[in-house]
Design an enzyme around this catalytic site. Structure first.
Site, PDB file in Angstrom:
ATOM      1  N   MET A   8     -17.311  -7.020   8.077  1.00 56.52           N
ATOM      2  CA  MET A   8     -18.251  -7.383   7.009  1.00 56.52           C
ATOM      3  C   MET A   8     -17.505  -8.023   5.837  1.00 56.52           C
ATOM      4  O   MET A   8     -17.871  -9.103   5.375  1.00 56.52           O
ATOM      5  CB  MET A   8     -18.978  -6.102   6.544  1.00 56.52           C
ATOM      6  CG  MET A   8     -20.114  -6.340   5.603  1.00 56.52           C
ATOM      7  SD  MET A   8     -21.542  -6.951   6.530  1.00 56.52           S
ATOM      8  CE  MET A   8     -22.760  -7.059   5.238  1.00 56.52           C
ATOM      9  N   LYS A  63     -13.186   1.330  10.149  1.00 56.10           N
ATOM     10  CA  LYS A  63     -12.424   0.368   9.338  1.00 56.10           C
ATOM     11  C   LYS A  63     -12.608  -1.065   9.861  1.00 56.10           C
ATOM     12  O   LYS A  63     -12.775  -2.009   9.081  1.00 56.10           O
ATOM     13  CB  LYS A  63     -10.946   0.759   9.353  1.00 56.10           C
ATOM     14  CG  LYS A  63     -10.005  -0.242   8.700  1.00 56.10           C
ATOM     15  CD  LYS A  63     -10.218  -0.360   7.192  1.00 56.10           C
ATOM     16  CE  LYS A  63      -9.218  -1.358   6.587  1.00 56.10           C
ATOM     17  NZ  LYS A  63      -9.531  -1.662   5.181  1.00 56.10           N
ATOM     18  N   ASN A 101     -16.121  -2.191   8.988  1.00 58.05           N
ATOM     19  CA  ASN A 101     -16.160  -2.486   7.553  1.00 58.05           C
ATOM     20  C   ASN A 101     -15.502  -3.833   7.249  1.00 58.05           C
ATOM     21  O   ASN A 101     -16.025  -4.649   6.495  1.00 58.05           O
ATOM     22  CB  ASN A 101     -15.427  -1.368   6.794  1.00 58.05           C
ATOM     23  CG  ASN A 101     -15.401  -1.603   5.302  1.00 58.05           C
ATOM     24  OD1 ASN A 101     -16.393  -1.393   4.617  1.00 58.05           O
ATOM     25  ND2 ASN A 101     -14.277  -2.057   4.786  1.00 58.05           N
ATOM     26  N   ASN A 102     -14.343  -4.056   7.882  1.00 53.74           N
ATOM     27  CA  ASN A 102     -13.607  -5.274   7.557  1.00 53.74           C
ATOM     28  C   ASN A 102     -14.196  -6.518   8.220  1.00 53.74           C
ATOM     29  O   ASN A 102     -13.980  -7.623   7.747  1.00 53.74           O
ATOM     30  CB  ASN A 102     -12.121  -5.118   7.888  1.00 53.74           C
ATOM     31  CG  ASN A 102     -11.420  -4.361   6.778  1.00 53.74           C
ATOM     32  OD1 ASN A 102     -12.053  -3.559   6.084  1.00 53.74           O
ATOM     33  ND2 ASN A 102     -10.147  -4.601   6.590  1.00 53.74           N
ATOM     34  N   ASP A 124      11.523   2.418   5.607  1.00 52.31           N
ATOM     35  CA  ASP A 124      10.986   1.062   5.738  1.00 52.31           C
ATOM     36  C   ASP A 124      12.150   0.188   6.203  1.00 52.31           C
ATOM     37  O   ASP A 124      13.305   0.469   5.892  1.00 52.31           O
ATOM     38  CB  ASP A 124      10.456   0.563   4.372  1.00 52.31           C
ATOM     39  CG  ASP A 124       9.553  -0.663   4.500  1.00 52.31           C
ATOM     40  OD1 ASP A 124       8.351  -0.550   4.214  1.00 52.31           O
ATOM     41  OD2 ASP A 124      10.064  -1.746   4.887  1.00 52.31           O
ATOM     42  N   MET A 139       0.830  -1.205   0.000  1.00 52.90           N
ATOM     43  CA  MET A 139       0.000   0.000   0.000  1.00 52.90           C
ATOM     44  C   MET A 139       0.867   1.258   0.000  1.00 52.90           C
ATOM     45  O   MET A 139       0.700   2.163  -0.824  1.00 52.90           O
ATOM     46  CB  MET A 139      -0.908   0.021   1.235  1.00 52.90           C
ATOM     47  CG  MET A 139      -1.895  -1.112   1.320  1.00 52.90           C
ATOM     48  SD  MET A 139      -3.175  -1.045   0.066  1.00 52.90           S
ATOM     49  CE  MET A 139      -4.159   0.328   0.641  1.00 52.90           C
ATOM     50  N   THR A 186      -4.331  -0.365   9.452  1.00 53.09           N
ATOM     51  CA  THR A 186      -5.514  -0.945  10.101  1.00 53.09           C
ATOM     52  C   THR A 186      -5.079  -1.503  11.447  1.00 53.09           C
ATOM     53  O   THR A 186      -4.321  -2.485  11.488  1.00 53.09           O
ATOM     54  CB  THR A 186      -6.093  -2.087   9.239  1.00 53.09           C
ATOM     55  OG1 THR A 186      -6.386  -1.578   7.940  1.00 53.09           O
ATOM     56  CG2 THR A 186      -7.358  -2.649   9.873  1.00 53.09           C
ATOM     57  N   ARG A 213     -10.815  -0.320   0.264  1.00 53.70           N
ATOM     58  CA  ARG A 213     -10.354  -0.812  -1.044  1.00 53.70           C
ATOM     59  C   ARG A 213      -8.950  -1.409  -0.898  1.00 53.70           C
ATOM     60  O   ARG A 213      -8.425  -1.481   0.205  1.00 53.70           O
ATOM     61  CB  ARG A 213     -10.419   0.269  -2.130  1.00 53.70           C
ATOM     62  CG  ARG A 213     -11.836   0.870  -2.226  1.00 53.70           C
ATOM     63  CD  ARG A 213     -11.965   1.973  -3.263  1.00 53.70           C
ATOM     64  NE  ARG A 213     -13.303   2.562  -3.204  1.00 53.70           N
ATOM     65  CZ  ARG A 213     -13.583   3.830  -3.471  1.00 53.70           C
ATOM     66  NH1 ARG A 213     -12.636   4.657  -3.846  1.00 53.70           N
ATOM     67  NH2 ARG A 213     -14.821   4.265  -3.391  1.00 53.70           N
TER      68      ARG A 213
HETATM   69  P1  NAD Z   1       2.792  -4.783   3.649  1.00 49.95           P
HETATM   70  O1  NAD Z   1       3.198  -5.904   4.541  1.00 49.95           O
HETATM   71  O2  NAD Z   1       2.915  -4.960   2.173  1.00 49.95           O
HETATM   72  O3  NAD Z   1       3.621  -3.467   4.030  1.00 49.95           O
HETATM   73  C1  NAD Z   1       4.031  -3.139   5.312  1.00 49.95           C
HETATM   74  C2  NAD Z   1       5.404  -2.500   5.206  1.00 49.95           C
HETATM   75  O4  NAD Z   1       5.804  -2.075   6.501  1.00 49.95           O
HETATM   76  C3  NAD Z   1       6.478  -3.476   4.699  1.00 49.95           C
HETATM   77  O5  NAD Z   1       7.181  -2.903   3.604  1.00 49.95           O
HETATM   78  C4  NAD Z   1       7.389  -3.656   5.915  1.00 49.95           C
HETATM   79  O6  NAD Z   1       8.759  -3.882   5.561  1.00 49.95           O
HETATM   80  C5  NAD Z   1       7.194  -2.339   6.613  1.00 49.95           C
HETATM   81  N1  NAD Z   1       7.566  -2.355   8.026  1.00 49.95           N
HETATM   82  C6  NAD Z   1       7.347  -3.325   8.948  1.00 49.95           C
HETATM   83  N2  NAD Z   1       7.822  -2.938  10.158  1.00 49.95           N
HETATM   84  C7  NAD Z   1       8.337  -1.699   9.980  1.00 49.95           C
HETATM   85  C8  NAD Z   1       8.959  -0.772  10.845  1.00 49.95           C
HETATM   86  N3  NAD Z   1       9.159  -1.036  12.139  1.00 49.95           N
HETATM   87  N4  NAD Z   1       9.350   0.420  10.328  1.00 49.95           N
HETATM   88  C9  NAD Z   1       9.187   0.710   9.029  1.00 49.95           C
HETATM   89  N5  NAD Z   1       8.606  -0.149   8.147  1.00 49.95           N
HETATM   90  C10 NAD Z   1       8.180  -1.325   8.627  1.00 49.95           C
HETATM   91  O7  NAD Z   1       1.305  -4.414   4.057  1.00 49.95           O
HETATM   92  P2  NAD Z   1       0.261  -3.495   3.234  1.00 49.95           P
HETATM   93  O8  NAD Z   1      -0.591  -4.372   2.388  1.00 49.95           O
HETATM   94  O9  NAD Z   1       0.983  -2.341   2.628  1.00 49.95           O
HETATM   95  O10 NAD Z   1      -0.663  -2.999   4.438  1.00 49.95           O
HETATM   96  C11 NAD Z   1      -0.274  -1.958   5.309  1.00 49.95           C
HETATM   97  C12 NAD Z   1      -1.449  -1.632   6.217  1.00 49.95           C
HETATM   98  O11 NAD Z   1      -2.574  -1.253   5.421  1.00 49.95           O
HETATM   99  C13 NAD Z   1      -1.915  -2.809   7.066  1.00 49.95           C
HETATM  100  O12 NAD Z   1      -2.289  -2.332   8.340  1.00 49.95           O
HETATM  101  C14 NAD Z   1      -3.083  -3.364   6.294  1.00 49.95           C
HETATM  102  O13 NAD Z   1      -3.995  -4.070   7.122  1.00 49.95           O
HETATM  103  C15 NAD Z   1      -3.686  -2.092   5.713  1.00 49.95           C
HETATM  104  N6  NAD Z   1      -4.454  -2.248   4.473  1.00 49.95           N
HETATM  105  C16 NAD Z   1      -4.022  -3.054   3.475  1.00 49.95           C
HETATM  106  C17 NAD Z   1      -4.773  -3.163   2.302  1.00 49.95           C
HETATM  107  C18 NAD Z   1      -4.327  -4.026   1.143  1.00 49.95           C
HETATM  108  O14 NAD Z   1      -5.114  -4.208   0.199  1.00 49.95           O
HETATM  109  N7  NAD Z   1      -3.095  -4.529   1.112  1.00 49.95           N
HETATM  110  C19 NAD Z   1      -5.961  -2.423   2.160  1.00 49.95           C
HETATM  111  C20 NAD Z   1      -6.361  -1.579   3.188  1.00 49.95           C
HETATM  112  C21 NAD Z   1      -5.610  -1.502   4.335  1.00 49.95           C
END
Ligand code: NAD
Length: 293
Positions: free
Chosen positions: A177, A171, A174-175, A31, A12, A96, A123
């Protein structure tokens, strides 16, 4: 042009940070994955050696991380953004996480004079890439207005959920559901396949009824949400249909755990004397006696 720190450049975050860059903002990313940092640089961003370094000149700090503990630690641990954030900067957590964690982080930031917005994302990563995400925002009004132009670079729908912490709560609702419906959808399609029906046909038929359109946009507004429990379709009949489906599934040896639990709720409604009410009266029953759920 705003100086933004973006912590968490995963599925994301990388795309969201990329959309901020495309809109002319200066985005310093951080990151724990070097590959993620390299991708952000390839998109035209820059990176910090720590979260604190990334936030050093930022007026907006965005966190997009896997869970509440990681969000908390990336803010308050050694090397976390609290070391460099100033009282005129704003933290927007878009991860989230549990709403209680949101409240705790907000409180700890407020004690340092730093405001926070919770803005989790509706989304998926597909819309994050195209900049068409939906954001559920929990914030004080003036903080929402500070965040709005930044959010608009990453999404096309911004919903004010009604004050601090409400975005995080929305959130999770929503999730509940979407995650539960995902399992129900898989169970129903598995059952449909087992009956020998063509899957595309099943999708077409259910796309034209409350099965696919969803109760929230069809039966609920027409009945229970108006306080009308007169039956358009009776609980007794709904229960009869569910029983047939469960019997047929048993014969076809298709386990259906969610529908089996739903049957218990219908039975509770009948035992409560609601068999003659509209099937949406299940919601009325749970409002009054949540234990039946
Ligand atoms: P992801 O695992 O792809 O990305 C998370 C990133 O955080 C990774 O690149 C990881 O290396 C980094 N990370 C972990 N620990 C860290 C730290 N201490 N410092 C800095 N970076 C760190 O996950 P995502 O899919 O990008 O999801 C991120 C958030 O968004 C989650 O909470 C997820 O539930 C929410 N979300 C995801 C989606 C989706 O479709 N993927 C949709 C809505 C919400």
């Amino acid at each position: 042009m705003t100086d933004i720190a973006f912590i968490g450049l995963g599925n994301m975050g990388l795309s969201m940070a990329g959309n901020l860059l495309k809109n002319g903002h200066n985005v310093v990313g951080f990151d724990i994955s070097n590959d993620a940092m390299k991708s952000h640089v390839a998109n035209g961003g820059s990176v910090g050696a720590t979260a604190a370094a990334a936030a050093a000149s930022a007026t907006i700090v965005i966190t997009m991380l896997p869970n509440g503990t990681v969000v908390h630690n990336s803010i308050f641990d050694q090397g976390g953004v609290h070391e460099t954030m100033t009282t005129d900067s704003l933290l927007i957590d878009m991860s989230t996480i549990h709403p209680n964690e949101t409240d705790e982080i907000r409180k700890k930031l407020a004690a340092r004079g730093i405001a926070m917005v919770d803005a989790p994302v509706g989304r998926t990563s597909v819309e994050a890439r195209t900049g068409t995400s939906l954001f559920m925002v929990g914030a004080e009004k003036h903080d929402l207005e500070t965040a709005r132009p930044i959010l608009e670079c990453m999404g096309d729908t911004i919903i004010d959920c009604g004050g601090a912490g409400t975005g995080s709560r929305m959130k999770i609702v929503n999730n509940l559901m979407t995650t539960s419906l995902n399992v129900l959808t898989a169970q129903v399609l598995t059952f449909s396949d087992a009956t020998g029906l063509d899957r595309d046909l099943a999708l077409k038929v259910m796309g034209g009824t409350a099965a696919g359109k969803g109760h929230m946009s069809t039966t609920y507004p027409a009945k229970v949400l108006k306080g009308d429990l007169e039956p358009a379709f009776m609980i007794d009949l709904a229960k009869k249909d569910l029983d047939i489906a469960l019997r047929l599934a048993g014969e076809l040896e298709v386990p259906l755990s969610l529908p089996a639990q739903a049957e218990e709720v219908y039975m509770a409604a009948q035992e409560a004397g609601r068999g003659g009410q509209d099937w949406t009266a299940i919601y009325d029953m749970l409002q009054k006696k949540p234990a039946f759920g």
